[in-house]
Design a protein around this motif. Structure first.
Motif, PDB file in Angstrom:
ATOM      1  N   VAL A  59      -7.435  61.596  47.541  1.00 28.68           N
ATOM      2  CA  VAL A  59      -6.383  60.811  48.180  1.00 28.68           C
ATOM      3  C   VAL A  59      -6.425  61.138  49.659  1.00 28.68           C
ATOM      4  O   VAL A  59      -6.382  62.300  50.050  1.00 28.68           O
ATOM      5  CB  VAL A  59      -4.995  61.163  47.596  1.00 28.68           C
ATOM      6  N   THR A  60      -6.502  60.101  50.504  1.00 31.52           N
ATOM      7  CA  THR A  60      -6.568  60.281  51.944  1.00 31.52           C
ATOM      8  C   THR A  60      -5.296  59.737  52.575  1.00 31.52           C
ATOM      9  O   THR A  60      -4.982  58.559  52.418  1.00 31.52           O
ATOM     10  CB  THR A  60      -7.798  59.551  52.527  1.00 31.52           C
ATOM     11  N   MET A  61      -4.567  60.607  53.264  1.00 36.87           N
ATOM     12  CA  MET A  61      -3.329  60.215  53.927  1.00 36.87           C
ATOM     13  C   MET A  61      -3.646  59.819  55.363  1.00 36.87           C
ATOM     14  O   MET A  61      -4.459  60.474  56.016  1.00 36.87           O
ATOM     15  CB  MET A  61      -2.344  61.384  53.939  1.00 36.87           C
ATOM     16  N   GLU A 119      -9.361  57.099  45.767  1.00 33.79           N
ATOM     17  CA  GLU A 119     -10.606  56.749  45.096  1.00 33.79           C
ATOM     18  C   GLU A 119     -10.255  56.242  43.700  1.00 33.79           C
ATOM     19  O   GLU A 119      -9.486  56.863  42.982  1.00 33.79           O
ATOM     20  CB  GLU A 119     -11.536  57.959  45.026  1.00 33.79           C
ATOM     21  N   GLY A 120     -10.805  55.099  43.349  1.00 35.39           N
ATOM     22  CA  GLY A 120     -10.469  54.438  42.096  1.00 35.39           C
ATOM     23  C   GLY A 120     -11.443  54.759  40.990  1.00 35.39           C
ATOM     24  O   GLY A 120     -12.358  55.542  41.186  1.00 35.39           O
ATOM     25  N   ARG A 164     -12.339  52.223  45.738  1.00 34.16           N
ATOM     26  CA  ARG A 164     -11.318  52.796  46.628  1.00 34.16           C
ATOM     27  C   ARG A 164     -10.236  51.746  46.824  1.00 34.16           C
ATOM     28  O   ARG A 164     -10.531  50.581  47.033  1.00 34.16           O
ATOM     29  CB  ARG A 164     -11.907  53.176  47.976  1.00 34.16           C
ATOM     30  N   VAL A 165      -8.981  52.175  46.761  1.00 38.26           N
ATOM     31  CA  VAL A 165      -7.871  51.255  46.987  1.00 38.26           C
ATOM     32  C   VAL A 165      -6.985  51.802  48.097  1.00 38.26           C
ATOM     33  O   VAL A 165      -6.935  53.006  48.334  1.00 38.26           O
ATOM     34  CB  VAL A 165      -7.024  51.020  45.712  1.00 38.26           C
TER      35      VAL A 165
END
Length: 69
Positions: free
Chosen positions: A16-18, A27-28, A46-47
């Protein structure tokens, strides 16, 4: 114990990228539970999850946050 064979294997961790002024990138594939209890899913690699609630495709980000500066 981390290597105890009696424990069931954990699924791989999701990255998870903030971002300070943008969406949360995950990442999905992902499954998102909304406030009303409904679930939406995406099988993309990736969403982008909307954090500003301006998206017309909420909870997915459509970059609407860029229009209001």
């Amino acid at each position: 114990m981390p290597n105890d064979p009696s424990e069931s294997p954990r699924p791989p961790a999701r990255r998870v990228t903030m971002q300070r002024q943008g969406p949360i990138l995950v990442e999905g594939p992902v499954e998102v539970e909304l406030e009303d209890g409904t679930t939406v899913s995406s099988d993309r690699f990736r969403v982008a999850l909307c954090t500003c609630r301006r998206s017309r495709r909420y909870p997915w980000c459509d970059t609407s946050h860029r229009k209001r500066v």
